[in-house]
Motif scaffolding. Structure first.
Motif, short mmCIF file in Angstrom:
data_model
loop_
_atom_site.label_atom_id
_atom_site.label_comp_id
_atom_site.label_asym_id
_atom_site.label_seq_id
_atom_site.Cartn_x
_atom_site.Cartn_y
_atom_site.Cartn_z
N THR A 105 -9.11 -11.57 21.85
CA THR A 105 -8.65 -12.90 22.29
C THR A 105 -9.05 -13.16 23.74
O THR A 105 -9.51 -14.26 24.08
CB THR A 105 -7.12 -13.00 22.11
N SER A 121 -4.63 -16.22 18.87
CA SER A 121 -5.29 -15.07 18.25
C SER A 121 -5.48 -15.30 16.75
O SER A 121 -5.14 -14.47 15.93
CB SER A 121 -4.41 -13.83 18.50
N ASN A 153 -7.18 -14.81 13.84
CA ASN A 153 -8.29 -13.90 13.55
C ASN A 153 -8.24 -13.28 12.16
O ASN A 153 -9.00 -12.37 11.86
CB ASN A 153 -8.33 -12.79 14.60
N GLU A 208 -12.82 -14.87 16.25
CA GLU A 208 -12.24 -13.54 16.45
C GLU A 208 -12.07 -12.92 15.06
O GLU A 208 -11.52 -13.57 14.17
CB GLU A 208 -10.90 -13.74 17.17
N ARG A 225 -0.87 -12.41 28.07
CA ARG A 225 -1.86 -11.36 28.25
C ARG A 225 -2.14 -11.25 29.74
O ARG A 225 -2.82 -12.08 30.31
CB ARG A 225 -3.16 -11.69 27.52
N TYR A 280 2.16 -9.68 24.84
CA TYR A 280 1.68 -10.21 23.56
C TYR A 280 1.53 -9.09 22.53
O TYR A 280 1.91 -9.22 21.38
CB TYR A 280 0.34 -10.93 23.73
MG LIG Z 1 -6.28 -11.38 19.29
#
Ligand SMILES: [Mg+2]
Ligand SMILES: Nc1ncnc2c1ncn2[C@@H]1O[C@H](COP(=O)(O)OP(=O)(O)OP(=O)(O)O)[C@@H](O)[C@H]1O
Length: 507
Positions: free
Chosen positions: A145, A167, A169, A191, A349, A366
């Motif tokens: 991410t 995110s 993904n 992702e 993050r 996260y």
């Molecule tokens: Mg991610």
């Protein structure tokens, strides 16, 4: 998405048109986005009816149509125009992996709808690629991410970019993102994550990347995979999916990733912190809040770069992003400017906030696996000592750590080693949040490594951690808050950063 009639969508996904006349099927077009939350539907959109924790999407079909959806992609008739795909009509790896992201799919209806979504995304991606779209896929155990956010920044000067929020993904978020691309999109950044062998190959089959990036192979989800070799083999599904006309970007500082050069027919571009690579960094230093500065080298030229994101680990993420942008025709100047302007985007993050009283809160809650825990603790240690070089003081450091999920048989050993690392890095106070076996192992590791008295303590939950921190934090302290995202520590860190109660009470 591209404009498709309902009849075309039904043909692509292999579904039956229900509550739609033949004339309407040819006349009505999907012109908006595809959504699985009825509240996100906009006029012209297509609604995906998926089973969820609190309710079944099929029960929201009418609301979605009222909000402007032209039809619903569903597993049974819903009383409004629908393209119905039958459960059980979805044999194969995609359906297996699809089911794994839907916890509440008791009757296979979710898998059927996800399978249809994959087919629709694949058809749209193929058409857009034929018209010139470039697809960039990113995988790795940590940093997908973060790198996706840097990629969006470095590609934006070159054209219109679609990248997932947060995110997204997996078998839902990935094709959902693919379907945000339109004929105006130049770059689609995706992702790709895996919980099982075959997941990345299945995602790459939906939207085949012409540029594939592998960041690292760690131990995230080790419990699901069984071994690091199995994780490496699964990550290698991305370079394997890139065709000979494409490019694979490998972080050669990770030997397991470097070895993937043999697994692809595509051209390989290596990034690293050494001159042996094609795109490389030298002279890496961190500022007082652990933002890296380095010299970026590529094609015989070099530029100084000061990143706006935090943590030494962002150097390799930035190198990968730079390598992609250079492949897409960016100049080194454009890459440098874009990287320097790219601050933290996705929540929790390494979000660094310094309060008026000088307390710095690093919210990295996260997610957590052993690699990102080590990266976070190193950044904390750096920030606590950064002023010393200037004759300043050592700051008191706090590591407020929760459980790292999904480590299987390695959970005890990995938590033990994180406890030990905190002590080795001279973290002043370790607050272990949670009382399960893994957290006991973390505390035990710290004590065995030489922590004593209140240097390492265990508290039952985030509320107790917050109470402790409120009592004991002093001016100038620096606090890292990190865990797998389920235990409320992200909200704790937000509350600490604000210096107030978390929204909705203590968590
Ligand atoms: Mg991610
Ligand atoms: N290259 C890296 N190496 C180690 N840790 C990293 C790296 N990049 C980011 N991290 C840290 O890993 C954690 C997760 O980052 P990020 O969300 O970017 O990873 P991800 O691969 O997308 O994770 P997920 O699998 O949960 O989607 C954060 O704590 C972040 O600071």
């Amino acid at each position: 998405m591209i404009d498709l009639t309902l009849a075309q969508v039904a043909a692509v996904v292999g579904g039956q048109l229900v509550d739609v006349s033949a004339a309407d099927a040819d006349r009505i077009r999907v012109t908006g986005t595809v959504e699985f939350d009825s509240r996100a539907v906009t006029p012209g959109g297509l609604f995906l009816a998926l089973p969820g924790a609190r309710s079944d999407g099929h029960d929201h079909a009418a609301a979605a149509v009222a909000a402007g959806a032209v039809a619903v992609l569903a597993a049974r008739p819903v009383g409004v125009p629908a393209i119905v795909v039958a459960p059980g009509n979805d044999v194969g790896a995609e359906a297996d992996s699809g089911a794994s992201v839907l916890e509440y799919d008791t009757d296979g209806s979710g898998a059927a709808v996800l399978h249809a979504l994959a087919r629709l995304a694949a058809a749209v991606a193929a058409e857009l690629v034929a018209a010139g779209l470039t697809i960039v896929g990113v995988t790795g155990s940590s940093g997908k991410t973060s790198t996706k956010d840097l990629l969006a920044a470095v590609l934006t000067p070159l054209g219109e970019v679609v990248a997932p929020p947060g995110s997204f993904n997996n078998e839902l978020g990935h094709p959902w993102t693919v379907l945000r691309a339109t004929p105006d999109t130049d770059y689609l950044v995706l992702e790709l994550s895996a919980r099982h062998p075959g997941n990345i190959a299945a995602l790459a089959a939906i939207a085949p990347p012409s540029i594939g990036v592998v960041l690292n192979v760690g131990t995230a989800h080790l419990g699901e995979f069984g071994s690091r070799e199995a994780i490496a083999a699964t990550k290698a599904e991305l370079p394997q999916a890139v065709p000979a006309s494409g490019v694979v970007i490998l972080n050669a500082d990770d030997p397991v990733v470097a070895a993937m050069a043999d697994k692809t027919v595509a051209r390989v571009v290596r990034v690293a912190r050494s001159p042996a690579a094609d795109v490389w960094a030298s002279d890496v230093v961190l500022d007082e809040v652990a933002r890296p500065r380095f010299v970026l080298h590529a094609g015989g030229a070099q530029r100084d770069v000061a990143l706006a994101v935090h943590g030494d680990h962002q150097v390799s993420n930035a190198l990968c992003a730079a390598a992609v942008a250079l492949e897409c025709g960016a100049t080194l100047e454009q890459v440098t400017t874009a990287l320097e302007g790219a601050g933290p985007v996705s929540r929790h993050r390494m979000a660094v906030h310094t309060r008026a009283d000088g307390v710095t809160v690093v919210n990295d809650a996260y997610n957590a696996n052993p690699d990102s825990m080590r990266a976070g603790l190193k950044a904390l240690a750096w920030m606590a000592g950064a002023d010393r070089a200037e004759g300043g003081r050592q700051r008191r450091s706090w590591a407020v750590l929760g459980e790292m999920a999904e480590l299987g048989d390695d959970a005890i050993a990995e938590h033990d080693s994180i406890g030990r690392l905190a002590v080795r890095l001279d973290v002043s106070r370790l607050v272990v949040v949670g009382t399960g076996r893994s957290m006991s192992a973390m505390l035990h590791g710290a004590v065995m490594e030489g922590s004593w008295g209140s240097e390492a303590v265990m508290v039952p939950d985030a509320a107790a951690a917050l109470a402790l921190l409120r009592d004991e934090l002093a001016d100038g302290d620096v606090v890292l808050v990190k865990a797998s995202n389920s235990v409320g520590l992200g909200e704790l860190a937000d509350a600490l950063a604000r210096g107030a109660e978390p929204a909705g009470g203590r968590s």
